[in-house]
Design an enzyme around this catalytic site. Structure first.
Site, short mmCIF file in Angstrom:
data_model
loop_
_atom_site.label_atom_id
_atom_site.label_comp_id
_atom_site.label_asym_id
_atom_site.label_seq_id
_atom_site.Cartn_x
_atom_site.Cartn_y
_atom_site.Cartn_z
N ASP A 183 -0.15 6.84 2.74
CA ASP A 183 -0.45 7.40 1.41
C ASP A 183 0.40 8.63 1.08
OD1 ASP A 183 -2.56 5.70 2.19
OD2 ASP A 183 -4.06 6.83 1.06
N HIS B 199 0.01 9.95 -2.60
CA HIS B 199 -0.94 10.54 -3.56
C HIS B 199 -0.37 11.68 -4.39
CE1 HIS B 199 -4.50 8.18 -3.11
NE2 HIS B 199 -4.52 8.32 -1.78
N ASP C 8 -0.66 3.69 -2.49
CA ASP C 8 -1.29 4.95 -2.91
C ASP C 8 -0.25 6.04 -3.16
OD1 ASP C 8 -3.70 3.66 -2.82
OD2 ASP C 8 -4.71 5.14 -1.58
N ASN D 221 -4.88 0.61 -3.10
CA ASN D 221 -6.04 0.47 -3.98
C ASN D 221 -5.96 1.39 -5.19
OD1 ASN D 221 -6.60 2.63 -2.01
ND2 ASN D 221 -8.62 2.74 -2.95
N HIS D 222 -5.15 2.45 -5.11
CA HIS D 222 -4.99 3.34 -6.27
C HIS D 222 -3.95 2.82 -7.27
CE1 HIS D 222 -7.51 6.97 -5.53
NE2 HIS D 222 -7.58 6.39 -4.35
N HIS E 224 -2.07 -1.93 2.93
CA HIS E 224 -2.71 -0.66 2.63
C HIS E 224 -4.05 -0.49 3.33
CE1 HIS E 224 -3.62 3.03 0.64
NE2 HIS E 224 -4.80 2.55 0.30
N HIS F 192 -4.56 4.24 3.95
CA HIS F 192 -5.88 4.21 3.28
C HIS F 192 -6.90 5.23 3.77
CE1 HIS F 192 -8.84 2.38 0.71
NE2 HIS F 192 -9.48 1.69 1.63
#
Length: 314
Positions: A62, A64, A90, A122-123, A172, A246
């Site tokens: 990730d 982010h 992500d 998932n984002h 992920h 994740h």
């Protein structure tokens, strides 16, 4: 030089300028984002749900929206295209620079399609980004939601998983009770919003667990899966390792299921407050692997963000 060669060179030069601009954490214009994403869509549409990847490659978790930490990752791991990268999703939400982060990764994908693999997290979804920051950031930086829509439409094309040298399965989230073989993954249509349930949802939401078998996920999507599940999946698909992201892990990486599963997290001091290290996994020509841990880049003056994004499981 033919006219088509001249056009290609011009596009390449323009891309290099855009990448240089993005590396300074300066967003592209809305028309440039739209054109970039159209080109990326053509490239990603040709990729498989289980995208084959050759070693050497550096596997990342990730990000982010922590742009300066992504720049630090490239400084430590090597710049693209000198280093091949596989990112496991992500890219957006939570951090202050989701726009610049995802635009840079997509620009690098278009410029060096064979050197960079970008999976869906998932984002990378319409619903999640409306809650956790990316939508609001697009409104703040562009004055409308067009760039958000352009990217979320592109996210539908991101591959769901990758397979490094036929033996490291990268994704992920985790495994699914609906999926026994990699061919099961190859067979479904991924070009859609992330569903609330089912195989595609599970790949992006599930987590390994100390308990055996399948369990209900506290996240409200996906499942937890035990070592017995990982072992069976390894055996059925002739795998050596499942690499996934994740989950926040304080050292940047964490082994589970007797080193059959590894979690990699590449956002140091996650949300600018968690105090964790980040890591990346280098897989060499001989398929040996080395973890490189890193700390956050020095903090810059952060933008004023008045709306606090809600917490969910880190």
């Amino acid at each position: 030089m033919s006219s088509s060669d001249l056009v290609a060179a011009s596009i390449q030069g323009n891309l290099d300028e855009q990448i240089s601009q993005l590396m300074q954490c300066k967003p592209l214009s809305e028309p440039d984002v739209r054109a970039l994403c159209e080109k990326a869509k053509e490239i990603l549409a040709e990729e498989s749900n289980v995208q084959p990847v050759k070693s050497p490659v550096t596997i990342c978790g990730d990000i982010h929206g922590q742009f300066h930490d992504l720049a630090e990752l490239f400084r430590i791991g090597g710049q693209c295209p000198d280093t091949n990268y596989l990112f496991m999703g992500d890219y957006v939400d939570r951090g202050y620079y989701s726009v610049e982060t995802v635009t840079l990764l997509v620009a690098l994908k278009v410029r060096y399609p064979q050197r960079l693999t970008i999976l869906r997290g998932n984002h990378e979804s319409r619903q999640i980004t409306q809650v956790y920051g990316f939508y609001d950031e697009c409104l703040r930086k562009y004055g409308n939601a067009n760039v958000w829509k352009t990217f979320t439409d592109l996210f539908d094309y991101f591959p769901l998983t990758a397979l490094v040298e036929s033996e490291i399965f990268c994704l992920h989230g985790g495994l699914s009770p609906s999926i026994e073989t990699l061919d099961n993954v190859r067979s479904f249509d991924r070009v859609q919003e992330v569903p609330h349930e089912g195989a595609m949802c599970d790949l992006l939401w599930s987590d390994p667990d100390d308990c055996c078998g399948w369990g209900m996920s506290p996240r409200g999507a996906g499942y937890t899966f035990g070592q017995d599940i990982s072992e069976q999946f390894h055996q059925t698909n002739n795998l050596k390792l499942i690499a996934r992201a994740h989950q926040l892990v304080m050292e940047g990486y964490n082994w589970s299921h007797e080193q059959k599963v590894v979690t990699i997290f590449s956002a140091p001091n996650y949300c600018y407050r968690c105090g964790n290290m980040a890591s990346i996994l280098e897989v060499d020509d001989c398929r040996g692997h080395t973890f490189i841990q890193f700390d956050p880049a020095p903090r810059r003056g952060e933008p004023d963000v008045t709306r606090r994004t809600p917490d969910y499981f880190l």
